[in-house]
Structures are given as C-alpha cells and as structure tokens.
Design a protein around this motif. Structure first.
Motif, PDB file in Angstrom:
ATOM      1  N   ARG A 178      -1.173  13.090   3.979  1.00 31.77           N
ATOM      2  CA  ARG A 178      -2.033  13.817   5.206  1.00 31.77           C
ATOM      3  C   ARG A 178      -1.586  15.127   4.927  1.00 31.77           C
ATOM      4  NH1 ARG A 178      -6.127  10.270   6.443  1.00 31.77           N
ATOM      5  NH2 ARG A 178      -5.183   8.282   7.026  1.00 31.77           N
ATOM      6  N   ARG A 211       0.967  -1.171   0.047  1.00 36.77           N
ATOM      7  CA  ARG A 211      -0.059   0.118  -0.098  1.00 36.77           C
ATOM      8  C   ARG A 211       0.903   1.375   0.004  1.00 36.77           C
ATOM      9  NH1 ARG A 211      -4.564  -0.405   4.468  1.00 36.77           N
ATOM     10  NH2 ARG A 211      -5.527   0.945   2.897  1.00 36.77           N
ATOM     11  N   ARG A 212       0.604   2.008  -0.809  1.00 37.56           N
ATOM     12  CA  ARG A 212       1.165   3.369  -0.867  1.00 37.56           C
ATOM     13  C   ARG A 212       0.624   4.317   0.523  1.00 37.56           C
ATOM     14  NH1 ARG A 212       0.055   5.761  -6.484  1.00 37.56           N
ATOM     15  NH2 ARG A 212      -2.068   5.711  -5.688  1.00 37.56           N
ATOM     16  N   PRO A 213       1.645   4.846   1.064  1.00 38.70           N
ATOM     17  CA  PRO A 213       1.179   5.854   2.162  1.00 38.70           C
ATOM     18  C   PRO A 213       0.178   6.932   1.719  1.00 38.70           C
ATOM     19  CG  PRO A 213       3.475   6.175   1.757  1.00 38.70           C
ATOM     20  CD  PRO A 213       3.036   5.111   0.896  1.00 38.70           C
ATOM     21  N   VAL A 214      -0.642   7.318   2.295  1.00 42.30           N
ATOM     22  CA  VAL A 214      -1.382   8.525   2.218  1.00 42.30           C
ATOM     23  C   VAL A 214      -0.800   9.618   2.673  1.00 42.30           C
ATOM     24  CG1 VAL A 214      -3.965   9.360   2.541  1.00 42.30           C
ATOM     25  CG2 VAL A 214      -3.384   6.875   2.479  1.00 42.30           C
TER      26      VAL A 214
END
Length: 94
Positions: A88, A83-86
């Motif tokens: 923020r 998963r790619r980091p979101v």
C-alpha cells in the motif's frame, strides 16, 4: 457398484430391458428419486463411438447390470496458497 460423477458405463440389457442396443453413458449424477431396491436413476450423457457426448438422458437401471468402462478421475486435493501482502502506497492526486 454405485456410479460416481464422471464414470463411463456400458449399459446393456442386463441393466434394463430398454437397452436392447447397448450404449456408453457418462454419469453426471445419481438422482435421489425413489426407486425399487437395486434400481437407480442416472443423469448423464449418451456417448458415441468416439466418446463424444451425443444426447443428455436420465436412465432407470439396475445397479448390478452396469459395467464400468472408465472410472472418474480422483478429485485433486484442495491446495491453499499463502497470500502475498499487498503493498500500500500513498496515491498522489492532482
């Protein structure tokens, strides 16, 4: 041969006397209903000459009388993607 989900079978009189006219049958599942030794219940679709599903049926057949026309495709291996980091960021209100 124990059929698997997706197998296409040629069901003839060798499988059961009810199949005076042979049919092509695509297996949905093998039912775990109690039966005589060597017999099994199959849930699936009767296929027409073009290979299209015509009627959903549950059939009672002898395992030794079934002929496999087409095997089910091998299940694809499960792949886990990283998963790619979101990103923020602060949200401006107003």
């Amino acid at each position: 041969m124990l059929p698997r989900t997706g197998d296409v079978l040629h069901v003839t009189r060798a499988a059961s006397v009810q199949f005076l006219r042979p049919i092509k049958f695509r297996v949905i599942r093998v039912l775990d209903w109690p039966t005589y030794d060597g017999w099994l219940w199959l849930d699936g679709y009767e296929l027409n000459a073009a290979g299209d599903a015509v009627t959903r049926r549950s059939i009672f057949v002898q395992r030794e009388g079934l002929q496999q026309l087409q095997a089910a495709p091998e299940p694809r291996p499960h792949t886990v993607r990283a998963r790619r980091p979101v990103a923020r960021t602060p949200l401006r209100v107003g």
